[in-house]
Design a protein around this motif. Sequence first.
Motif, mmCIF file in Angstrom:
data_model
loop_
_atom_site.group_PDB
_atom_site.id
_atom_site.type_symbol
_atom_site.label_atom_id
_atom_site.label_comp_id
_atom_site.label_asym_id
_atom_site.label_seq_id
_atom_site.Cartn_x
_atom_site.Cartn_y
_atom_site.Cartn_z
ATOM 1 N N PHE A 89 0.810 -1.215 0.000
ATOM 2 C CA PHE A 89 0.000 0.000 0.000
ATOM 3 C C PHE A 89 0.849 1.274 0.000
ATOM 4 O O PHE A 89 0.311 2.367 -0.127
ATOM 5 C CB PHE A 89 -0.906 0.037 1.233
ATOM 6 C CG PHE A 89 -2.069 -0.919 1.184
ATOM 7 C CD1 PHE A 89 -2.251 -1.776 0.122
ATOM 8 C CD2 PHE A 89 -3.002 -0.944 2.210
ATOM 9 C CE1 PHE A 89 -3.323 -2.650 0.072
ATOM 10 C CE2 PHE A 89 -4.088 -1.808 2.175
ATOM 11 C CZ PHE A 89 -4.234 -2.667 1.102
ATOM 12 N N ILE A 90 2.143 1.127 0.156
ATOM 13 C CA ILE A 90 3.012 2.293 0.331
ATOM 14 C C ILE A 90 3.719 2.604 -0.975
ATOM 15 O O ILE A 90 4.414 1.759 -1.550
ATOM 16 C CB ILE A 90 4.028 2.032 1.465
ATOM 17 C CG1 ILE A 90 3.298 1.697 2.768
ATOM 18 C CG2 ILE A 90 4.944 3.241 1.661
ATOM 19 C CD1 ILE A 90 4.208 1.270 3.894
ATOM 20 N N SER A 91 3.559 3.826 -1.440
ATOM 21 C CA SER A 91 4.087 4.201 -2.763
ATOM 22 C C SER A 91 5.517 4.726 -2.703
ATOM 23 O O SER A 91 6.223 4.708 -3.717
ATOM 24 C CB SER A 91 3.180 5.257 -3.400
ATOM 25 O OG SER A 91 3.026 6.381 -2.551
ATOM 26 N N CYS A 92 5.978 5.188 -1.546
ATOM 27 C CA CYS A 92 7.322 5.734 -1.460
ATOM 28 C C CYS A 92 8.310 4.648 -1.026
ATOM 29 O O CYS A 92 7.930 3.513 -0.724
ATOM 30 C CB CYS A 92 7.370 6.904 -0.475
ATOM 31 S SG CYS A 92 6.843 6.486 1.205
ATOM 32 N N GLU A 93 9.579 4.977 -1.005
ATOM 33 C CA GLU A 93 10.611 4.029 -0.567
ATOM 34 C C GLU A 93 10.392 3.650 0.898
ATOM 35 O O GLU A 93 9.972 4.492 1.714
ATOM 36 C CB GLU A 93 11.996 4.662 -0.735
ATOM 37 C CG GLU A 93 13.146 3.744 -0.360
ATOM 38 C CD GLU A 93 14.493 4.426 -0.455
ATOM 39 O OE1 GLU A 93 15.497 3.820 -0.014
ATOM 40 O OE2 GLU A 93 14.540 5.572 -0.950
ATOM 41 N N THR A 94 10.667 2.390 1.233
ATOM 42 C CA THR A 94 10.459 1.930 2.605
ATOM 43 C C THR A 94 11.693 1.222 3.137
ATOM 44 O O THR A 94 12.578 0.819 2.390
ATOM 45 C CB THR A 94 9.270 0.951 2.697
ATOM 46 O OG1 THR A 94 9.579 -0.235 1.940
ATOM 47 C CG2 THR A 94 7.994 1.577 2.182
ATOM 48 N N LYS A 95 11.738 1.091 4.459
ATOM 49 C CA LYS A 95 12.732 0.250 5.122
ATOM 50 C C LYS A 95 12.099 -0.268 6.409
ATOM 51 O O LYS A 95 11.120 0.302 6.905
ATOM 52 C CB LYS A 95 14.024 1.013 5.420
ATOM 53 C CG LYS A 95 13.858 2.157 6.397
ATOM 54 C CD LYS A 95 15.181 2.868 6.658
ATOM 55 C CE LYS A 95 15.944 2.225 7.779
ATOM 56 N NZ LYS A 95 17.147 3.020 8.174
ATOM 57 N N ALA A 96 12.630 -1.353 6.931
ATOM 58 C CA ALA A 96 12.109 -1.916 8.175
ATOM 59 C C ALA A 96 12.620 -1.104 9.352
ATOM 60 O O ALA A 96 13.762 -0.644 9.370
ATOM 61 C CB ALA A 96 12.538 -3.370 8.310
ATOM 62 N N THR A 97 11.774 -0.889 10.360
ATOM 63 C CA THR A 97 12.212 -0.240 11.588
ATOM 64 C C THR A 97 12.806 -1.285 12.526
ATOM 65 O O THR A 97 12.605 -2.489 12.348
ATOM 66 C CB THR A 97 11.038 0.458 12.303
ATOM 67 O OG1 THR A 97 10.171 -0.542 12.870
ATOM 68 C CG2 THR A 97 10.232 1.317 11.338
ATOM 69 N N ILE A 98 13.516 -0.842 13.545
ATOM 70 C CA ILE A 98 14.142 -1.793 14.467
ATOM 71 C C ILE A 98 13.110 -2.532 15.299
ATOM 72 O O ILE A 98 13.411 -3.570 15.887
ATOM 73 C CB ILE A 98 15.158 -1.097 15.393
ATOM 74 C CG1 ILE A 98 14.475 -0.075 16.314
ATOM 75 C CG2 ILE A 98 16.278 -0.472 14.592
ATOM 76 C CD1 ILE A 98 15.398 0.447 17.390
ATOM 77 N N PHE A 99 11.878 -2.008 15.361
ATOM 78 C CA PHE A 99 10.840 -2.658 16.155
ATOM 79 C C PHE A 99 9.785 -3.349 15.305
ATOM 80 O O PHE A 99 8.674 -3.599 15.753
ATOM 81 C CB PHE A 99 10.182 -1.651 17.099
ATOM 82 C CG PHE A 99 11.088 -1.219 18.222
ATOM 83 C CD1 PHE A 99 11.593 -2.142 19.116
ATOM 84 C CD2 PHE A 99 11.434 0.106 18.370
ATOM 85 C CE1 PHE A 99 12.431 -1.758 20.152
ATOM 86 C CE2 PHE A 99 12.271 0.508 19.410
ATOM 87 C CZ PHE A 99 12.769 -0.426 20.297
ATOM 88 N N GLY A 100 10.108 -3.655 14.055
ATOM 89 C CA GLY A 100 9.243 -4.501 13.262
ATOM 90 C C GLY A 100 8.238 -3.812 12.377
ATOM 91 O O GLY A 100 7.521 -4.476 11.633
ATOM 92 N N GLY A 101 8.170 -2.497 12.420
ATOM 93 C CA GLY A 101 7.253 -1.781 11.543
ATOM 94 C C GLY A 101 7.912 -1.437 10.211
ATOM 95 O O GLY A 101 8.986 -1.946 9.867
ATOM 96 N N ILE A 102 7.249 -0.583 9.446
ATOM 97 C CA ILE A 102 7.751 -0.131 8.149
ATOM 98 C C ILE A 102 7.909 1.385 8.194
ATOM 99 O O ILE A 102 6.997 2.101 8.626
ATOM 100 C CB ILE A 102 6.779 -0.492 7.012
ATOM 101 C CG1 ILE A 102 6.503 -1.991 6.986
ATOM 102 C CG2 ILE A 102 7.340 -0.028 5.669
ATOM 103 C CD1 ILE A 102 5.364 -2.368 6.054
ATOM 104 N N MET A 103 9.051 1.860 7.756
ATOM 105 C CA MET A 103 9.272 3.300 7.660
ATOM 106 C C MET A 103 9.046 3.731 6.221
ATOM 107 O O MET A 103 9.661 3.200 5.294
ATOM 108 C CB MET A 103 10.691 3.664 8.078
ATOM 109 C CG MET A 103 11.014 5.143 7.942
ATOM 110 S SD MET A 103 12.776 5.491 8.274
ATOM 111 C CE MET A 103 12.889 5.001 9.991
ATOM 112 N N GLY A 104 8.125 4.672 6.028
ATOM 113 C CA GLY A 104 7.903 5.248 4.713
ATOM 114 C C GLY A 104 8.716 6.516 4.577
ATOM 115 O O GLY A 104 8.511 7.480 5.308
ATOM 116 N N LYS A 105 9.652 6.525 3.613
ATOM 117 C CA LYS A 105 10.561 7.666 3.473
ATOM 118 C C LYS A 105 9.965 8.745 2.575
ATOM 119 O O LYS A 105 10.541 9.139 1.555
ATOM 120 C CB LYS A 105 11.901 7.188 2.906
ATOM 121 C CG LYS A 105 12.662 6.246 3.816
ATOM 122 C CD LYS A 105 14.015 5.896 3.192
ATOM 123 C CE LYS A 105 14.865 5.066 4.121
ATOM 124 N NZ LYS A 105 16.195 4.769 3.521
ATOM 125 N N SER A 106 8.793 9.207 2.959
ATOM 126 C CA SER A 106 8.154 10.285 2.208
ATOM 127 C C SER A 106 8.931 11.579 2.402
ATOM 128 O O SER A 106 9.339 11.903 3.521
ATOM 129 C CB SER A 106 6.713 10.468 2.687
ATOM 130 O OG SER A 106 6.127 11.598 2.099
#
Length: 262
Positions: free
Chosen positions: A104-121
Amino acid sequence: MQDRPKPPPGPPPFDDFKILNVHGNSTPAKVWKGTKEVAKADRKFSSLMEKSEDLSNLITKLDRGNFTYCIFGGWLRDTLAGHITARDIDLVVSGIEVDDLRQFISCETKATIFGGIMGKSETTPFDIWPLGDTFLIRKLSLPASFQTLLQTTDFNINAGLYFPSQRGALPYILDGGMGEALRNRIIRFNSEHLVLPVVQTARLLAYAAKLDFSFDRHTYNFVKEVIQNHKNQRDVIEGLRSFQPKSIANRAEEIMQKFFKG
């Protein structure tokens, strides 16, 4: 044939994080509907969506999928505090797995240290989690509910969930202690479980600096114990200088120095 980019790695091994028991005191949740706080959150969130195409696209897809989601923690706290502009926003979604959520995320992403997703908007960076993958719910195998999410929030100033209007439902805030914290201007532990004590100490000092809040006795003693160690002191200062605006970092260091006086 062009290679597809590799997806971000999955959640970290949660057993690597040691849990510290602290003097948590969660507050029974209250629902706010039609209040000035909800209206303020609505205005700020609508403005945010107008500025961020990435966030707007994500919310549109969540709405179309009939997923229930909330904004929690820092963005809501800073919005209600009134004089602070939040740098990013955290979201939690129920009824979805992390791999599906990533689609669902259109921008670049990376995993966070606590298991979520970081959207680099570029306009509005955001972190997003499936409800069942939020750290303490997963680590302690707790029921995946928004009530549990509130109870496992680290500090009272972050214990609040904002649910925007969707599918005809009115917006509301589920308050688990954030409102009281903002009124009394005192930071205390909400959850009885905490990880990364040095990182959390830096966060506490930053909160006190930018909000001009005090600590309750248990939180004060926790900070004091952590910074008695000289290496911890250096790590806290490095964290403040690396991740906080200079004015906040300087003020937080001044607050830390008061622990060694008197």
